[in-house]
Design an enzyme around this catalytic site. Structure first.
Site, PDB file in Angstrom:
ATOM      1  N   LYS A  68     104.661  52.581 -16.105  1.00 50.16           N
ATOM      2  CA  LYS A  68     105.965  52.833 -15.479  1.00 50.16           C
ATOM      3  C   LYS A  68     107.138  52.708 -16.464  1.00 50.16           C
ATOM      4  O   LYS A  68     108.095  53.468 -16.381  1.00 50.16           O
ATOM      5  CB  LYS A  68     106.180  51.898 -14.286  1.00 50.16           C
ATOM      6  N   ASP A 104     109.746  52.739  -5.405  1.00 53.85           N
ATOM      7  CA  ASP A 104     109.280  51.453  -4.875  1.00 53.85           C
ATOM      8  C   ASP A 104     110.385  50.781  -4.055  1.00 53.85           C
ATOM      9  O   ASP A 104     110.096  50.055  -3.098  1.00 53.85           O
ATOM     10  CB  ASP A 104     108.842  50.516  -6.011  1.00 53.85           C
TER      11      ASP A 104
END
Ligand code: ATR
Length: 278
Positions: A68, A104
């Protein structure tokens, strides 16, 4: 005839990802011909893989552990949320440029909105356990909803300091393990550590300090009911499991790649729950 669109999940390892099941369910539901595939890419190959994403026939994809942060550094453009987190989990093309977002935050917020409506009304104080990547997204979400104080308790104090640098004085360091004083007056408790996950030690903490109206949620979703959630429920507190965060974080990516906005339904939840149970 148009070519079916293809997206993928890029991770290492990626075998156990449930994202193909989620996106596959929505593709089928919309009657779309696209696909969502698994791509196991090692860290040294990530940048080249992302640069060659379109050439491989992909319209975009998800990026997961351990990529990420590297994906954040590779994309051409980032959303404000990705900038705030320094991490990207969703990529797509716009005018030939590779964009990166972090969904997220949306996943965390949408899950609580769905399962514990009103959780953020008058939210004064929240407590977050853990200070890794999941914690950063969750702190960003809680801050966005206006919490005045967010206490972070983590085994390694330097990681809490990094969150304070990133998000400012709304974040305060609390002791690890958390004490009853840390919980006093908190409207929300979130576990983002890996404690409580299948195969890891449990998260055995005394919740007596939490007020009766507090909501308790866990980013761990295997098992669905963690020791923390069971303890909270036994005290009569509202609890929200972590599966919804996984399901909701997938929504914006699907919409960008396939052009339809999917919905997290009980049927999708049941499908993934059954897979977790296996
Ligand atoms: P993620 O990106 O999913 O948040 P991570 O960065 O590996 O994953 O973070 C895992 C979190 O669980 C960290 O906060 C970690 O604490 P440290 O920063 O001290 O490593 C926490 N954690 C993992 N095992 C733990 C344990 N046995 N006791 C306490 N905290 C633990």
């Amino acid at each position: 005839m148009t070519t079916p669109r293809r997206a993928c999940i890029i991770g290492h390892p990626v075998k156990h990802s449930r994202s193909p099941m989620i996106h596959g369910f929505w593709l089928k539901g919309f009657g779309l011909e696209g696909s969502y595939e698994r791509e196991d890419v090692t860290p040294d190959a990530l940048e080249a893989f992302l640069r060659g994403l379109a050439a491989r026939g992909y319209v975009g994809g998800n990026v997961t552990i351990p990529h990420k942060e590297a994906a954040f550094g590779t994309v051409d453009r980032r959303t404000a949320r990705a900038e705030a987190l320094g991490a990207v989990n969703t990529v797509w093309f716009e005018d030939g440029l590779l964009w990166g977002d972090n969904t997220d935050v949306t996943g965390f917020l949408a899950n609580l909105d769905d399962r514990a409506p009103g959780w953020d009304h008058g939210l004064d104080k929240a407590v977050v356990l853990g200070a890794g990547g999941a914690a950063a997204a969750i702190v960003a979400g809680i801050k966005e909803r206006g919490a005045k104080r967010i206490f972070v308790a983590n085994r390694t104090a330097e990681k809490t300091e990094a969150l304070i640098r990133r998000f400012g004085s709304v974040v305060e360091a609390a002791a690890w393990p958390p004490s009853a004083a840390t919980f006093a007056g908190a409207g929300l408790l979130v576990n983002t550590t890996s404690l409580g996950m299948d195969g890891k030690p449990g998260l055995d903490i005394d919740l007596a300090g939490l007020p009766p109206q507090a909501v308790v949620t866990d980013a761990v979703y295997v098992p669905l009911e963690t020791e923390l959630l069971a303890n909270a429920a036994a005290r009569g507190l509202r609890t929200v499991d972590g599966l919804g965060m996984l399901l909701h974080q997938a929504v914006p990516g699907f919409e960008r790649w396939f052009g339809r906005r999917p919905v997290v339904t009980p049927e999708l939840r049941a499908l993934v729950e059954a897979d977790i149970g296996r």
